[in-house]
Design an enzyme around this catalytic site. Structure first.
Site, PDB file in Angstrom:
ATOM      1  N   LYS A  98      85.535  -2.287  71.235  1.00  0.00           N
ATOM      2  CA  LYS A  98      85.070  -1.978  72.646  1.00  0.00           C
ATOM      3  C   LYS A  98      86.393  -2.460  73.482  1.00  0.00           C
ATOM      4  CE  LYS A  98      80.402  -2.400  71.415  1.00  0.00           C
ATOM      5  NZ  LYS A  98      79.264  -3.395  70.967  1.00  0.00           N
ATOM      6  N   GLN A 106      76.820  -8.857  72.710  1.00  0.00           N
ATOM      7  CA  GLN A 106      77.062  -8.402  71.320  1.00  0.00           C
ATOM      8  C   GLN A 106      75.842  -8.981  70.482  1.00  0.00           C
ATOM      9  OE1 GLN A 106      79.288  -5.897  70.225  1.00  0.00           O
ATOM     10  NE2 GLN A 106      78.192  -5.861  68.519  1.00  0.00           N
ATOM     11  N   ASP A 155      74.641  -1.510  78.472  1.00  0.00           N
ATOM     12  CA  ASP A 155      74.116  -1.174  77.113  1.00  0.00           C
ATOM     13  C   ASP A 155      72.789  -0.540  77.306  1.00  0.00           C
ATOM     14  OD1 ASP A 155      75.580  -1.587  74.682  1.00  0.00           O
ATOM     15  OD2 ASP A 155      75.064  -3.587  74.624  1.00  0.00           O
TER      16      ASP A 155
END
Ligand code: NAD
Length: 302
Positions: free
Chosen positions: A53, A97, A120
């Site tokens: 990422k 995460q 997200d």
């Protein structure tokens, strides 16, 4: 017959070039978009995902900051950081995460992220918007799958779409997104009796179970479009999906490879969400780039 490849790596490359231009425009107008990534513990897979990422951010001109905590971090500390990031003028997107250690309540943590920075797409507001409309940031993996289908002109309206896997981050939001596109959607999961009864009906089959070799050629009909979301690390270190690619490709009309299919698209859509967040913030308050914009002001339908 051999299926045409839905090449997520190639499509990502194209999209990332245009994302870089958008970042540059934002930088010239004030500042580059910023993504904060929160990583807890030393899970090797999570570390790889976070590195990917960060690399994608660099490629697209997005500033990224990784906040790495030991496994023993408290929920309180994580919430404190998220609250700071929610009002930071440098940050447009916040990503935690997953997975988190067991003593941390994932729902509490995700719930603390400002809806306006939930790139997200896991906040209840963004998930709820997939039912009622009003999602600001669609969850990245289903968003990437949708774009792969659209770019290849694969119509889902009126088609039988079968999704194998019903997780909150892939299967369920995917089902809602394609339902909004007028697909007839079935969602299968570990308790589904006779999986192949459903997979054989699929015009479009999307598999996100995390089980290598789950879908074999005898489970699909001719000309099916196959999207393999699965990422399974094998003992020899190779990566494979959930679909028996070598045999299914002879029956399918389109198929995604693993790696090089959905994976790169997921990361690309994260960057797209982050840049769009910065663009929306700029458009609303170009002088101050106000971090405290309300969901109603930022709403965008997908
Ligand atoms: P998860 O473990 O949260 O959910 C798996 C789902 O699959 C569950 O609903 C479960 O009931 C179902 N399932 C498991 N075994 C099954 C079986 N034998 N038959 C039918 N259904 C079954 O997993 P997840 O987070 O949704 O991830 C699924 C897979 O997708 C994993 O391999 C993961 O690594 C991968 N993934 C890939 C990306 C990407 O960007 N390509 C993104 C997220 C997840």
């Amino acid at each position: 017959m051999s299926a045409r490849i839905l090449d997520g790596r190639a499509l990502s490359k194209e999209i990332r070039a245009s994302l870089f231009d958008r970042s540059l425009r934002l930088k010239n107008d004030g500042r580059a978009p910023g993504l904060a990534v929160i990583l807890v513990g030393n899970d090797p897979a999570s570390e790889v995902y976070v590195r990917n990422k960060s690399k994608a951010c660099d490629e697209c001109g997005v500033m990224s900051k990784v906040f790495h905590f030991p496994n023993t971090v408290s929920e309180h500390e994580l919430v404190g950081l998220i609250e700071e990031l929610n009002v930071s003028n440098e940050i447009d997107g916040i990503l935690v995460q997953l997975p988190l250690p067991e003593h941390v309540n994932v729902r509490n943590i995700i719930g603390c992220i400002s809806v306006n920075k939930d790139v997200d797409g896991f906040h209840l507001y963004n998930i709820g918007g997939l039912v009622a409309g009003g999602t600001i940031f669609p969850p990245c993996t289903p968003y990437g799958v949708q774009l792969l289908l659209e770019t290849a002109n694969i119509e889902v309206s009126g088609k039988n779409v079968v999704i194998v896997g019903a997780s909150n981050i892939v299967g369920k939001p995917m089902a809602l997104m394609l339902l909004q596109k007028d697909a007839t959607v079935s969602v299968c999961h570990i308790k589904t009796n006779d999986l192949s009864l459903y997979t054989k009906l699929a015009d479009v089959l999307i598999v996100a179970a995390g089980k290598p070799g789950l879908i074999t050629a005898d489970m699909v009909k001719n000309d099916v479009v196959v999207i393999d979301v699965g990422i399974n690390r094998m003992i020899d270190g190779s990566i494979t999906g959930d679909v028996d690619f070598d045999n299914v490709k002879h029956k399918a009309s389109w198929i995604t490879p693993v790696p090089g299919g959905v994976g790169p698209m997921t990361v690309t859509m994260l960057i797209e969400n982050t840049i769009r967040s910065a663009e929306l913030r700029m458009a609303i308050n170009p002088i101050n780039i106000n971090p405290a914009v309300t969901p109603a002001e930022m709403r965008l339908s997908i």
